[in-house]
Motif scaffolding. Sequence first.
Motif, PDB file in Angstrom:
ATOM      1  N   ASP A 172      47.759  40.680  40.778  1.00  0.00           N
ATOM      2  CA  ASP A 172      46.797  39.734  40.219  1.00  0.00           C
ATOM      3  C   ASP A 172      45.896  40.530  39.284  1.00  0.00           C
ATOM      4  O   ASP A 172      45.212  41.447  39.711  1.00  0.00           O
ATOM      5  N   ASP A 173      45.899  40.187  38.004  1.00  0.00           N
ATOM      6  CA  ASP A 173      45.136  41.009  37.044  1.00  0.00           C
ATOM      7  C   ASP A 173      43.623  40.741  37.109  1.00  0.00           C
ATOM      8  O   ASP A 173      42.851  41.438  36.457  1.00  0.00           O
ATOM      9  N   ARG A 174      43.196  39.747  37.907  1.00  0.00           N
ATOM     10  CA  ARG A 174      41.771  39.417  38.049  1.00  0.00           C
ATOM     11  C   ARG A 174      41.132  39.212  36.678  1.00  0.00           C
ATOM     12  O   ARG A 174      39.998  39.622  36.437  1.00  0.00           O
ATOM     13  N   HIS A 175      41.879  38.543  35.780  1.00  0.00           N
ATOM     14  CA  HIS A 175      41.399  38.403  34.406  1.00  0.00           C
ATOM     15  C   HIS A 175      40.120  37.579  34.319  1.00  0.00           C
ATOM     16  O   HIS A 175      39.335  37.750  33.405  1.00  0.00           O
ATOM     17  N   GLU A 176      39.913  36.673  35.299  1.00  0.00           N
ATOM     18  CA  GLU A 176      38.715  35.835  35.229  1.00  0.00           C
ATOM     19  C   GLU A 176      37.444  36.659  35.493  1.00  0.00           C
ATOM     20  O   GLU A 176      36.398  36.414  34.901  1.00  0.00           O
ATOM     21  N   SER A 177      37.561  37.684  36.352  1.00  0.00           N
ATOM     22  CA  SER A 177      36.397  38.535  36.626  1.00  0.00           C
ATOM     23  C   SER A 177      36.110  39.454  35.450  1.00  0.00           C
ATOM     24  O   SER A 177      34.954  39.685  35.091  1.00  0.00           O
ATOM     25  N   LEU A 178      37.182  39.969  34.867  1.00  0.00           N
ATOM     26  CA  LEU A 178      37.027  40.817  33.677  1.00  0.00           C
ATOM     27  C   LEU A 178      36.333  40.041  32.556  1.00  0.00           C
ATOM     28  O   LEU A 178      35.411  40.550  31.905  1.00  0.00           O
ATOM     29  N   ALA A 179      36.803  38.814  32.362  1.00  0.00           N
ATOM     30  CA  ALA A 179      36.228  37.972  31.308  1.00  0.00           C
ATOM     31  C   ALA A 179      34.759  37.690  31.608  1.00  0.00           C
ATOM     32  O   ALA A 179      33.905  37.808  30.719  1.00  0.00           O
ATOM     33  N   VAL A 222      34.120  30.168  33.106  1.00  0.00           N
ATOM     34  CA  VAL A 222      35.241  31.106  32.935  1.00  0.00           C
ATOM     35  C   VAL A 222      35.503  31.861  34.238  1.00  0.00           C
ATOM     36  O   VAL A 222      36.648  31.972  34.685  1.00  0.00           O
ATOM     37  N   GLY A 223      34.439  32.343  34.852  1.00  0.00           N
ATOM     38  CA  GLY A 223      34.586  33.131  36.072  1.00  0.00           C
ATOM     39  C   GLY A 223      35.200  32.333  37.217  1.00  0.00           C
ATOM     40  O   GLY A 223      35.785  32.904  38.136  1.00  0.00           O
ATOM     41  N   MET A 224      35.063  30.996  37.146  1.00  0.00           N
ATOM     42  CA  MET A 224      35.551  30.148  38.241  1.00  0.00           C
ATOM     43  C   MET A 224      36.855  29.421  37.893  1.00  0.00           C
ATOM     44  O   MET A 224      37.330  28.610  38.684  1.00  0.00           O
TER      45      MET A 224
END
Length: 190
Positions: free
Chosen positions: A78-85, A101-103
């Motif tokens: 899982d690249d956790r792209h939402e947290s990075l963003a 975005v985070g959610m």
Amino acid sequence: MTDRNATEIIREIRDIFDHRGAEWYGGEAVSQVEHALQSAALAEGEAAPPSLIVAALLHDVGHLLHDLPEDVANHGVDDRHESLAAGWLKSRFVRPVVEAVGMHVTAKRYLCAVDPQYLGQLSPASEKSLRLQGGPMSKAEVQQFEQHASFRDAVRLRRWDDAAKVPGAPTPSLEHFLQYVPDTVLGPRP
Ligand code: FE
């Protein structure tokens, strides 16, 4: 004082999409920039506020900020792209943008739990990443999620995200959507 103004942020966004927007949107038949523009166009089409149009445009910016391969979910990561963003957006944009975005990944887990039709509509790539993202929410998680101030925004964003995968769909340009940025960047601190 915030250290960036709207002009600089617009330049950063242009650079990100110029450099990496042509990349394939993992497992789908559209590029990253097509997916972003289609998401923003759906938001604009529903007369969403500027913060949500910008959130739609930038919801997957996390994919463009890391160097993991686009098919990383196929390798069980899982690249956790939402947290990075969200981390990137936090120093630049007002809270509604950052939170939606985070959610937006959590919103997928939410919709899978509350909307029986939703799970069946997920694309194969999105279904695969769902497992990595924790699967559908539990009842307790659903109740907790619904308490969040940005929960409705995140769910709207999620539905645009899911619909923004149409090969060749015409959209306004990136420049068109960048006009919403000045209304949504963080103001100078007193
Ligand atoms: Fe997306």
